[in-house]
Design a protein around this motif. Structure first.
Motif, PDB file in Angstrom:
ATOM      1  N   GLU A  46       0.846  -1.194   0.000  1.00  0.00           N
ATOM      2  CA  GLU A  46       0.000   0.000   0.000  1.00  0.00           C
ATOM      3  C   GLU A  46       0.885   1.249   0.000  1.00  0.00           C
ATOM      4  N   THR A  47       0.485   2.249  -0.791  1.00  0.00           N
ATOM      5  CA  THR A  47       1.259   3.483  -0.919  1.00  0.00           C
ATOM      6  C   THR A  47       0.426   4.664  -0.448  1.00  0.00           C
ATOM      7  N   PRO A  48       0.636   5.139   0.794  1.00  0.00           N
ATOM      8  CA  PRO A  48      -0.063   6.334   1.256  1.00  0.00           C
ATOM      9  C   PRO A  48       0.244   7.526   0.348  1.00  0.00           C
ATOM     10  N   SER A  49      -0.798   8.233  -0.063  1.00  0.00           N
ATOM     11  CA  SER A  49      -0.655   9.349  -0.999  1.00  0.00           C
ATOM     12  C   SER A  49      -1.745  10.361  -0.713  1.00  0.00           C
ATOM     13  N   ALA A  50      -1.389  11.663  -0.792  1.00  0.00           N
ATOM     14  CA  ALA A  50      -2.352  12.719  -0.503  1.00  0.00           C
ATOM     15  C   ALA A  50      -2.176  13.862  -1.499  1.00  0.00           C
ATOM     16  N   THR A  51      -3.286  14.349  -2.021  1.00  0.00           N
ATOM     17  CA  THR A  51      -3.291  15.481  -2.942  1.00  0.00           C
ATOM     18  C   THR A  51      -3.827  16.701  -2.221  1.00  0.00           C
ATOM     19  N   PHE A  52      -3.072  17.811  -2.271  1.00  0.00           N
ATOM     20  CA  PHE A  52      -3.477  19.030  -1.587  1.00  0.00           C
ATOM     21  C   PHE A  52      -4.249  19.941  -2.535  1.00  0.00           C
ATOM     22  N   THR A  53      -5.402  20.412  -2.075  1.00  0.00           N
ATOM     23  CA  THR A  53      -6.210  21.361  -2.839  1.00  0.00           C
ATOM     24  C   THR A  53      -5.947  22.744  -2.268  1.00  0.00           C
ATOM     25  N   GLY A  54      -5.174  23.519  -2.953  1.00  0.00           N
ATOM     26  CA  GLY A  54      -4.749  24.828  -2.470  1.00  0.00           C
ATOM     27  C   GLY A  54      -3.349  25.093  -2.971  1.00  0.00           C
ATOM     28  N   THR A  55      -2.725  26.149  -2.499  1.00  0.00           N
ATOM     29  CA  THR A  55      -1.362  26.480  -2.902  1.00  0.00           C
ATOM     30  C   THR A  55      -0.384  25.648  -2.075  1.00  0.00           C
ATOM     31  N   VAL A  56       0.346  24.787  -2.770  1.00  0.00           N
ATOM     32  CA  VAL A  56       1.246  23.876  -2.071  1.00  0.00           C
ATOM     33  C   VAL A  56       2.425  24.640  -1.505  1.00  0.00           C
ATOM     34  N   ASN A  57       2.745  24.321  -0.247  1.00  0.00           N
ATOM     35  CA  ASN A  57       3.881  24.925   0.433  1.00  0.00           C
ATOM     36  C   ASN A  57       4.752  23.785   0.942  1.00  0.00           C
ATOM     37  N   ARG A  58       5.303  23.902   2.116  1.00  0.00           N
ATOM     38  CA  ARG A  58       6.014  22.770   2.717  1.00  0.00           C
ATOM     39  C   ARG A  58       5.027  21.622   2.942  1.00  0.00           C
ATOM     40  N   GLN A  59       5.446  20.413   2.594  1.00  0.00           N
ATOM     41  CA  GLN A  59       4.566  19.259   2.786  1.00  0.00           C
ATOM     42  C   GLN A  59       5.317  18.110   3.449  1.00  0.00           C
TER      43      GLN A  59
END
Length: 320
Positions: free
Chosen positions: A204-217
């Motif tokens: 399994e590969t945890p993955s997250a997409t950010f809705t907004g202006t990407v900054n430090r993640q």
């Protein structure tokens, strides 16, 4: 041979079923620093912190005055940092907790922080955490952000958490269920997400997409391991082979009855039990070579008990 000399109940077909072995969510994900205990077996409590600060680190967490164990803690950034951290408390700690309050201790007060927690059942209490991984970035890419693939075993559960240094929201990918998605601290704050996925044995590969202006993640992912599957005992022979024979079941038929009492009588006051297999078990531990009233008292303690898995009126004496 019959077990009906004093009206045993009729034998029925009823194989003892073990409880579910896959890790399950107890209740639901909860945000904040309070979470009432959930009832369950082999529990574990997961606590997630997503924060933005300058040089702040989460040093410790307690739940109900019980110290939680750090699973993973990752920081990214220079003058400002984003932090994703996870802690766990096992069944013994959950049971001993005196209240439902988390107390996180930081090296300094974070600028903004989001907390989430979840109770799990059927967790391996010896080694609750399997593989874990993280990823972090400064800038606008990548989006989505992901860990490396995590090896799982069927019945495990994978936990994911991600944080971005801007307000917005996350979408979890790959079939993960979102448990909490929090944007905190206003226009200068951060966004944190936490979720889970039941494992089937595939990576399994945890993955997250950010809705907004990407900054430090930052993203963290780890496997919570399921408790070992207890063995099943479909018949009396398997009970004996599994070393769950009742001490007073001298003939090994999963019933303590007149047949066993007959064995006691045959060896009564025998003083040479060492040469006859402890008098077929009638010389109870601690053995002294003689079948006497001490042994009869031990025998009587299990009188009329039975542990035949095929008899619905018998009581299993093995863990399930």
């Amino acid at each position: 041979t019959s077990h009906n000399e004093t009206d045993w109940s009729s034998t029925q077909s009823a194989t003892t079923q073990p409880p579910g072995t896959d890790i399950e969510i107890l209740g639901s994900w909860v945000t904040g620093t309070t979470h009432a205990k959930e009832a369950g077996y082999n529990r574990a409590l997961i606590f997630i912190a997503n924060a933005e600060a300058s040089t702040t680190y989460l040093t410790s967490v307690t739940y109900g005055e019980q110290a939680m164990t750090r699973v993973i803690d990752v920081n990214v950034g220079t003058s400002m940092r984003n932090n994703a951290a996870a802690f766990i408390l096992n069944e013994a700690g959950v049971a001993a907790a005196t209240n439902g309050t988390f107390v996180p201790t930081w090296s300094a007060t974070p600028s903004s922080v989001a907390y989430a927690s979840v109770f799990l059942s059927n967790v391996d209490q010896t080694t609750p955490i399997g593989v874990k991984d993280s990823n972090s970035t400064i800038g606008t890419t990548p989006n989505p952000i992901a860990t490396n693939p995590l090896v799982t075993i069927d019945d495990d559960m994978v936990i994911v958490s991600a944080v971005d240094g801007n307000p917005g929201s996350f979408t979890l990918n790959g079939g993960f269920t979102e448990g909490a998605d929090q944007s905190v601290g206003g226009s200068t704050g951060c966004t944190g997400v936490a979720g889970h996925k039941s494992a089937t044995g595939a990576n399994e590969t945890p993955s997250a997409t950010f809705t907004g202006t990407v900054n430090r993640q930052v993203i963290i992912g780890f496997v919570v391991k399921a408790a070992p599957t207890p063995p099943t005992y479909p018949d009396c022979n398997s009970v004996q082979a599994g070393h769950y024979r009742l001490d007073s079941d001298l003939n090994g038929d999963c019933y303590v009855d007149l047949l066993d009492l007959e064995i006691m009588a045959n060896y009564w006051l025998n003083t040479n039990c060492a040469t006859s297999g402890n008098c077929q078990g009638a010389d109870f531990a601690p053995t002294n070579g003689t079948v006497d009233f001490y042994d009869f008292a031990d025998f009587g303690a299990e009188w009329r008990q039975c542990n035949n898995p095929l008899d619905a009126n018998c009581t299993p004496n093995w863990p399930n």
